[in-house]
Motif scaffolding. Sequence first.
Motif, PDB file in Angstrom:
ATOM      1  N   SER A  97      44.406  33.696  32.409  1.00  0.00           N
ATOM      2  CA  SER A  97      43.785  34.791  33.165  1.00  0.00           C
ATOM      3  C   SER A  97      42.983  35.745  32.294  1.00  0.00           C
ATOM      4  N   ALA A  98      43.343  35.894  31.027  1.00  0.00           N
ATOM      5  CA  ALA A  98      42.595  36.823  30.174  1.00  0.00           C
ATOM      6  C   ALA A  98      41.156  36.366  29.966  1.00  0.00           C
ATOM      7  N   THR A  99      40.903  35.069  30.089  1.00  0.00           N
ATOM      8  CA  THR A  99      39.549  34.541  29.891  1.00  0.00           C
ATOM      9  C   THR A  99      38.706  34.615  31.146  1.00  0.00           C
ATOM     10  N   SER A 100      39.299  34.297  32.302  1.00  0.00           N
ATOM     11  CA  SER A 100      38.499  34.188  33.529  1.00  0.00           C
ATOM     12  C   SER A 100      38.786  35.268  34.562  1.00  0.00           C
ATOM     13  N   GLY A 101      39.855  36.008  34.393  1.00  0.00           N
ATOM     14  CA  GLY A 101      40.265  36.959  35.419  1.00  0.00           C
ATOM     15  C   GLY A 101      41.386  36.421  36.287  1.00  0.00           C
ATOM     16  N   GLY A 102      41.643  35.110  36.197  1.00  0.00           N
ATOM     17  CA  GLY A 102      42.812  34.530  36.843  1.00  0.00           C
ATOM     18  C   GLY A 102      42.737  34.431  38.346  1.00  0.00           C
ATOM     19  N   HIS A 103      41.673  33.834  38.890  1.00  0.00           N
ATOM     20  CA  HIS A 103      41.614  33.597  40.332  1.00  0.00           C
ATOM     21  C   HIS A 103      42.497  32.403  40.711  1.00  0.00           C
ATOM     22  N   PHE A 104      42.192  31.230  40.160  1.00  0.00           N
ATOM     23  CA  PHE A 104      42.968  29.997  40.333  1.00  0.00           C
ATOM     24  C   PHE A 104      43.142  29.588  41.792  1.00  0.00           C
ATOM     25  N   ASN A 105      42.297  30.073  42.651  1.00  0.00           N
ATOM     26  CA  ASN A 105      42.390  29.776  44.077  1.00  0.00           C
ATOM     27  C   ASN A 105      41.037  30.111  44.701  1.00  0.00           C
ATOM     28  N   PRO A 106      40.368  29.154  45.351  1.00  0.00           N
ATOM     29  CA  PRO A 106      39.071  29.454  45.962  1.00  0.00           C
ATOM     30  C   PRO A 106      39.108  30.636  46.913  1.00  0.00           C
ATOM     31  N   CYS A 107      40.232  30.841  47.590  1.00  0.00           N
ATOM     32  CA  CYS A 107      40.327  31.943  48.550  1.00  0.00           C
ATOM     33  C   CYS A 107      40.256  33.297  47.847  1.00  0.00           C
ATOM     34  N   ILE A 108      40.900  33.403  46.691  1.00  0.00           N
ATOM     35  CA  ILE A 108      40.824  34.650  45.927  1.00  0.00           C
ATOM     36  C   ILE A 108      39.395  34.880  45.443  1.00  0.00           C
ATOM     37  N   THR A 109      38.728  33.834  45.007  1.00  0.00           N
ATOM     38  CA  THR A 109      37.336  33.960  44.574  1.00  0.00           C
ATOM     39  C   THR A 109      36.450  34.396  45.736  1.00  0.00           C
ATOM     40  N   ILE A 110      36.660  33.826  46.909  1.00  0.00           N
ATOM     41  CA  ILE A 110      35.858  34.196  48.084  1.00  0.00           C
ATOM     42  C   ILE A 110      36.078  35.668  48.439  1.00  0.00           C
ATOM     43  N   HIS A 302      49.552  50.037  33.537  1.00  0.00           N
ATOM     44  CA  HIS A 302      48.312  49.581  34.149  1.00  0.00           C
ATOM     45  C   HIS A 302      47.097  50.176  33.446  1.00  0.00           C
ATOM     46  N   ARG A 303      47.205  51.422  33.004  1.00  0.00           N
ATOM     47  CA  ARG A 303      46.075  52.020  32.271  1.00  0.00           C
ATOM     48  C   ARG A 303      45.825  51.242  30.986  1.00  0.00           C
ATOM     49  N   GLU A 304      46.896  50.861  30.304  1.00  0.00           N
ATOM     50  CA  GLU A 304      46.751  50.087  29.076  1.00  0.00           C
ATOM     51  C   GLU A 304      46.117  48.722  29.371  1.00  0.00           C
ATOM     52  N   PHE A 305      46.513  48.097  30.471  1.00  0.00           N
ATOM     53  CA  PHE A 305      45.947  46.807  30.857  1.00  0.00           C
ATOM     54  C   PHE A 305      44.442  46.927  31.074  1.00  0.00           C
ATOM     55  N   TYR A 306      44.029  47.951  31.809  1.00  0.00           N
ATOM     56  CA  TYR A 306      42.602  48.142  32.061  1.00  0.00           C
ATOM     57  C   TYR A 306      41.857  48.490  30.778  1.00  0.00           C
ATOM     58  N   ASP A 307      42.465  49.308  29.939  1.00  0.00           N
ATOM     59  CA  ASP A 307      41.827  49.669  28.674  1.00  0.00           C
ATOM     60  C   ASP A 307      41.570  48.444  27.805  1.00  0.00           C
ATOM     61  N   ILE A 308      42.545  47.551  27.729  1.00  0.00           N
ATOM     62  CA  ILE A 308      42.414  46.371  26.886  1.00  0.00           C
ATOM     63  C   ILE A 308      41.211  45.537  27.312  1.00  0.00           C
ATOM     64  N   HIS A 309      41.026  45.372  28.621  1.00  0.00           N
ATOM     65  CA  HIS A 309      39.890  44.585  29.101  1.00  0.00           C
ATOM     66  C   HIS A 309      38.584  45.352  28.949  1.00  0.00           C
ATOM     67  N   THR A 310      38.632  46.648  29.167  1.00  0.00           N
ATOM     68  CA  THR A 310      37.421  47.449  29.045  1.00  0.00           C
ATOM     69  C   THR A 310      36.922  47.501  27.609  1.00  0.00           C
ATOM     70  N   LEU A 311      37.837  47.492  26.662  1.00  0.00           N
ATOM     71  CA  LEU A 311      37.470  47.641  25.262  1.00  0.00           C
ATOM     72  C   LEU A 311      37.118  46.324  24.572  1.00  0.00           C
ATOM     73  N   HIS A 312      37.025  45.256  25.342  1.00  0.00           N
ATOM     74  CA  HIS A 312      36.639  43.980  24.734  1.00  0.00           C
ATOM     75  C   HIS A 312      35.305  44.146  24.013  1.00  0.00           C
ATOM     76  N   ARG A 313      35.254  43.705  22.778  1.00  0.00           N
ATOM     77  CA  ARG A 313      34.107  43.999  21.916  1.00  0.00           C
ATOM     78  C   ARG A 313      32.793  43.404  22.426  1.00  0.00           C
ATOM     79  N   HIS A 314      32.844  42.217  23.032  1.00  0.00           N
ATOM     80  CA  HIS A 314      31.605  41.507  23.337  1.00  0.00           C
ATOM     81  C   HIS A 314      31.221  41.513  24.805  1.00  0.00           C
ATOM     82  N   HIS A 315      32.153  41.250  25.713  1.00  0.00           N
ATOM     83  CA  HIS A 315      31.736  41.198  27.111  1.00  0.00           C
ATOM     84  C   HIS A 315      32.519  42.128  28.011  1.00  0.00           C
ATOM     85  N   GLY A 316      33.278  43.036  27.448  1.00  0.00           N
ATOM     86  CA  GLY A 316      33.910  44.071  28.258  1.00  0.00           C
ATOM     87  C   GLY A 316      32.917  45.173  28.554  1.00  0.00           C
TER      88      GLY A 316
END
Length: 343
Positions: A97-110, A302-316
């Motif tokens: 999930s850290a790479t793609s966001g973790g949908h793993f289901n077409p319904c979630i993607t839709i 949850h704030r830490e979780f969002y921070d980690i993704h937001t602070l990604h050096r290249h594509h966050g």
Amino acid sequence: MATTVSEANARSIVYAGDLQKRSSFFQGWERARHGNLHWLAECFAEAMGVFFYVWAGVGSQAVFVIGNITKQAGLSSLFQIGFAYAAGIVLAIVICSATSGGHFNPCITIVQMLFKGFPPLKGARYIAAQILGGYIACMLVYAQYHHLLHEVQKALPPATLAAIQFTPNGPAGIFGNYLLPGSKLGLAFLNEFVADFMLAIVIFGCVDPSNVLVPPSSVPFVIGLAYAVAIWGFSANGLSANAARDLGGRFAALTIWGKDAVGPQKGYAAISALTNIPATILAAIVHEFMFVDSSRVVPQSHREFYDIHTLHRHHGPAALAVNDTHSNSSDPVKGQIGTNERV
């Protein structure tokens, strides 16, 4: 939606590369992966996540069906199948999930495309990757159990094999979703819709950043448990629960047994593959109307979780803040940072 980075976290960033240096080859690959090939890594993660889920669950189903046909007690059970799918979901979320966001289901993607601004082209890629992951998992399980399945089919009288082949109790039923003989399509639709609605409510509740009772580290286990409950309670009535699992398995059965693998119940293939789409959309609407509350406090986990993704050096989103002329600070990770969703 803008994401606020906690200043304490912004001042103490430690990247994985700061702890463990990679070779120049892998550093070059990372640059390519963060550039034009970002879609490849994301789609691979989606396919791999579905692979984990389907490979674990279908493998357990294979043991169960073979054990029932050969009358060998103790080879898997409904409990083991539910637990196997749950474990597969945990592995999928934890690893991919850290790479793609973790949908793993077409319904979630839709749902993400309809309500969260997820790019349609990226969504189409995700859905194709998810189905491919399920297909590869089923074909590998078939290869791993090919000898046993061949022996089982050869040992059964032709009439007996024909009667059970495209049912949950037959070899094809390991991979494709079929109804028990005599089942009603209307009840199968109701069963699928209710189970998928409840699963989606759990998923959306788990990823709600204000849910203090489900920190991010617990999300894989709660979602996995929800799928196990659905399988334990309602799989006998016909349950897909994931269009990627259904279509991947159906395509695998068609590859192995030909067009007969569509199944004897006319219309059930469509019910199994498509019912979870409206069920998940309705769950998203109900969750937004009845459970989302912007006035709740977001807990630190949850704030830490969002921070980690937001602070990604290249594509966050933090990568955009370097050029943010509206920033109130020279620090590129302070203040309001917009999302950076690439196609």
